[in-house]
Design an enzyme around this catalytic site. Sequence first.
Site, PDB file in Angstrom:
ATOM      1  N   SER A   1     -25.440 -29.088 -19.359  1.00  0.00           N
ATOM      2  CA  SER A   1     -25.647 -30.355 -18.646  1.00  0.00           C
ATOM      3  C   SER A   1     -26.136 -31.465 -19.579  1.00  0.00           C
ATOM      4  O   SER A   1     -26.818 -31.206 -20.579  1.00  0.00           O
ATOM      5  CB  SER A   1     -26.687 -30.132 -17.544  1.00  0.00           C
ATOM      6  OG  SER A   1     -27.133 -31.362 -17.025  1.00  0.00           O
TER       7      SER A   1
ATOM      8  N   THR B   1     -18.445 -35.435 -15.138  1.00  0.00           N
ATOM      9  CA  THR B   1     -18.722 -35.265 -13.711  1.00  0.00           C
ATOM     10  C   THR B   1     -18.401 -36.573 -13.005  1.00  0.00           C
ATOM     11  O   THR B   1     -18.945 -37.627 -13.351  1.00  0.00           O
ATOM     12  CB  THR B   1     -20.194 -34.860 -13.502  1.00  0.00           C
ATOM     13  OG1 THR B   1     -20.378 -33.619 -14.176  1.00  0.00           O
ATOM     14  CG2 THR B   1     -20.517 -34.680 -12.036  1.00  0.00           C
TER      15      THR B   1
HETATM   16  C1  LIG Z   1     -30.137 -27.310  -9.785  1.00  0.00           C
HETATM   17  C2  LIG Z   1     -28.767 -27.814 -10.017  1.00  0.00           C
HETATM   18  C3  LIG Z   1     -28.540 -28.709 -11.024  1.00  0.00           C
HETATM   19  C4  LIG Z   1     -27.266 -29.183 -11.254  1.00  0.00           C
HETATM   20  N1  LIG Z   1     -27.067 -30.040 -12.289  1.00  0.00           N
HETATM   21  C5  LIG Z   1     -25.817 -30.487 -12.533  1.00  0.00           C
HETATM   22  C6  LIG Z   1     -25.589 -31.333 -13.642  1.00  0.00           C
HETATM   23  O1  LIG Z   1     -26.468 -31.673 -14.387  1.00  0.00           O
HETATM   24  N2  LIG Z   1     -24.316 -31.767 -13.846  1.00  0.00           N
HETATM   25  C7  LIG Z   1     -23.288 -31.394 -13.022  1.00  0.00           C
HETATM   26  O2  LIG Z   1     -22.154 -31.806 -13.237  1.00  0.00           O
HETATM   27  N3  LIG Z   1     -23.477 -30.570 -11.995  1.00  0.00           N
HETATM   28  C8  LIG Z   1     -24.718 -30.103 -11.717  1.00  0.00           C
HETATM   29  N4  LIG Z   1     -24.906 -29.251 -10.687  1.00  0.00           N
HETATM   30  C9  LIG Z   1     -23.744 -28.778  -9.903  1.00  0.00           C
HETATM   31  C10 LIG Z   1     -23.192 -27.493 -10.522  1.00  0.00           C
HETATM   32  O3  LIG Z   1     -22.571 -27.748 -11.737  1.00  0.00           O
HETATM   33  C11 LIG Z   1     -22.167 -26.826  -9.628  1.00  0.00           C
HETATM   34  O4  LIG Z   1     -21.192 -27.745  -9.247  1.00  0.00           O
HETATM   35  C12 LIG Z   1     -22.734 -26.155  -8.411  1.00  0.00           C
HETATM   36  O5  LIG Z   1     -24.033 -25.713  -8.635  1.00  0.00           O
HETATM   37  C13 LIG Z   1     -21.852 -24.973  -8.068  1.00  0.00           C
HETATM   38  O6  LIG Z   1     -22.218 -24.408  -6.918  1.00  0.00           O
HETATM   39  P1  LIG Z   1     -23.067 -23.056  -6.800  1.00  0.00           P
HETATM   40  O7  LIG Z   1     -24.442 -23.405  -7.224  1.00  0.00           O
HETATM   41  O8  LIG Z   1     -22.933 -22.781  -5.358  1.00  0.00           O
HETATM   42  O9  LIG Z   1     -22.431 -21.979  -7.642  1.00  0.00           O
HETATM   43  C14 LIG Z   1     -26.194 -28.769 -10.428  1.00  0.00           C
HETATM   44  C15 LIG Z   1     -26.411 -27.877  -9.395  1.00  0.00           C
HETATM   45  C16 LIG Z   1     -27.687 -27.399  -9.182  1.00  0.00           C
HETATM   46  C17 LIG Z   1     -27.894 -26.413  -8.095  1.00  0.00           C
END
Ligand SMILES: Cc1cc2nc3c(=O)[nH]c(=O)nc-3n(C[C@H](O)[C@H](O)[C@H](O)COP(=O)(O)O)c2cc1C
Length: 821
Positions: A118, A167
């Site tokens: 990230s 993203t």
């Molecule tokens: C705590 C947390 C932080 C996240 N941070 C980012 C991030 O910094 N950048 C991003 O593109 N997606 C971020 N996401 C989304 C994840 O990349 C991803 O799309 C999502 O968690 C997938 O679903 P799942 O948790 O059900 O497997 C984050 C998700 C969570 C839960």
Amino acid sequence: MTGRDQPTAPIGPLPLSIAEYAERARSRTDPGVWDFIEGGAGGERTLAANREAFERVRLRPRVLTGTAEPDLSTTILGRRWAAPLGVAPLAYHTLMHPDGEVATARAAGAAGLPVVVSTFAGRSFEDIAQATDSPLWLQVYCFRDRGTTLRLIQRAERAGFEALVLTVDTPRLGRRLRDLRNEFRLPPHITPANLPAEGADYSSPSAHSRTEMDPGLDWSVIAWLRSASRLPVLVKGILTAEDAERAIAAGVDGIVVSNHGGRQLDGAPAALDALAGIATAVRGRCALLVDGGVRTGADVLASLASGADAVLLGRPVLHGLAVGGGDGVRHVLDLAVGELAEAMSLTGTPSAARADSALLTAPAPAAAPPASSPAVPTTLSAPAVLRRADLHASVSDPVLDTMNFLNEITGRFPDAVSFAPGRPYEEFFETEEVFGHIRRYLDHLAAGHASPEAIRTALYQYGPTAGLIRDVIADSLRVEEGMDVPAASIVVTVGAQEAMLLVLRALFAGPQDVLLVASPCYVGITGAARLLDIPVRPVEERAGGIEPADVETAVRAELAAGRRPRAFYIVPDHSNPTGSTMSREARQELLDVARRYGLLLLEDSPYRMVSAGRQLPTLKALDQDRLVVHLGSYSKSVFPGARVGFVVADQIVRNESGGESLLADELAKIKSMVTVNTPALSQAAVAGALLAVGGRLADRNAPAAKHYGEALRVTLDQLEKHFPGGGPESPERPAHGVRWNAPSGGFFLSVRVPFTADNTALLRSAGEHGVVWTPMSYFYPEAGGDREIRLSFSYLGHDRIEEGIGRLAAFIREQSPADAG
Ligand SMILES: Cc1cc2nc3c(=O)[nH]c(=O)nc-3n(C[C@H](O)[C@H](O)[C@H](O)COP(=O)(O)O)c2cc1C
């Protein structure tokens, strides 16, 4: 550290499922942090939908399939992953364990799996990179300050990251009610290790996002990323087929279908539900990944069966970290991979690449789209209205409109002098002559002992797909071009345009295959590539034409990015659009580059037989190693109404069992599904014309070549008269700011003007000055050529050229700023 216990404390009996990791992690994590991680936006409908979609899936078990050891490995962007599984980008792994992303990367690396790191990683890119040999990709959030984004990308690149994942679903952060209720703030020691420490308050992710992120991004950001870095670019957060098409049109290397784990638009579809439609639209043109709700190996298999190449795992990775640090992550990944292997074996899926929709039972009713869904109409009301967005993206590509636009302008201003069409001069055509050509070819067949019935069949019936007149063409190529190729290696086509389509279709097997083209470039090839969704990369032409070293640099860049540069398209003689000609040495060097890198050369050379003077040997005549596929056209050298071209494809194609064919045979198979065969009457007319001169078209065309040479000279003289000192031989940049090149033959030359020569300027030129030309920007596959125009002089008599350049000069002067010099 916000976890309640020591994060690496003994974790007791190992959890048996990823769900059990969640339970244990919850008991070890501060409730506010837990809500931050687990929560979704709004009423958390999309968060729940992600799981529900997987819950509905039923896989079809298959028995006695002999699948003992399924092959889980997967190749994405040219890199092998041990399984079709990676770690999704997640902010601040350090919330769960002080080792954060370093522990995650070490665990993923040991499992042979990649990590998407990230923008808000809690550990430095350099430390993360130290911990793994598996691929690391950078997830990019685009800041209002592009400089910050650029520095982030450059830092990741220096650390050896291999791709950028932009993203695109966060112009603002979703309303996460749990965080609002908890007034969630990051603990003071949790900061982004790769972003500037000063000047920004990161403690509230939503407030930070509101002030610092660029909320107004559009598709041009992809081009910006491409200009900022040579790394492949993926977009994360696509949920519709329309946006997938836009992304591909923008040139992305991959798409991550994602609703951000239900954290953005509450009410958006489950990622798995969106996947199948997107996979249908993408058709393998780029890498396709999905995330959201994946919690078991069977979920991974269901995602592959729905069209994904790989999945990303989100929250479970953080759960693993909370429970057991890097060991916990490793175990979470092992559970998913182990369950995937089991599911593949029980469904008889021998390899990840072979997983397809046959694995799934018909969708449960809840998964079916509502009857009113506009995206998948079951019936069309009359009159049928089709949405352009539902058609293939090429129909919206400006490249496919360039010819129409020029024709439209020419039609709208019939009295204008048009320097636009690359057409032959008509005074050399004799209407009656065509019958003589056909008669001559039929006599030739008779002289070769064809019976009257066989001659009748040849003329009236469907013909052989590869062509009737291959032997006549092969003889002509031998006597005239010193190109000694068997007739069997030739396919006669409907113009060189069909040859391009056939060759591209045969050679380009998947999204990793890239076509290099000289830039500026003939639109016929870039248009054909567009129809076939083949990515095109330009190699800029220099003042003296294409430099083989530049081709080599482009080849190496594509290889480094995990793509396969398959072929390079070039017009080596009197090119369209600039008129440039490659030197003999450059031809030889280009062949050397092609040999070194296994690059095929697509040589297109329609103007050499209508250009005065001695021509240099074709690339094909110099080619000792069957590296050149030669595209031929009789449109300039015989007549375009015949629409006859050909391709020489003598490359050997070897199949798995060692059997061999020629590339021409494969092209003929494709042709059988495109035009079946080139019209026999047209072939007869062209063959008769060739036979009349013993295959020596240059002799036949000597008067035409003389005419074109004179037309070129008149054009150059007129330019010089109106803009003294603008020719290539004058070293000084003249005050009027107009420069041109002086090709040695062909139909075109290129003029640089001191203003933007776009469609608006062209309309003014046609309407107010009665002169039409082609904006050179049409011919640049990417940006370029804004202040250049192409002049075609082939179609016009000398007096029209004089008249036309006079009008052009008036227009240029009117457009030029006073300080053009
Ligand atoms: C705590 C947390 C932080 C996240 N941070 C980012 C991030 O910094 N950048 C991003 O593109 N997606 C971020 N996401 C989304 C994840 O990349 C991803 O799309 C999502 O968690 C997938 O679903 P799942 O948790 O059900 O497997 C984050 C998700 C969570 C839960």
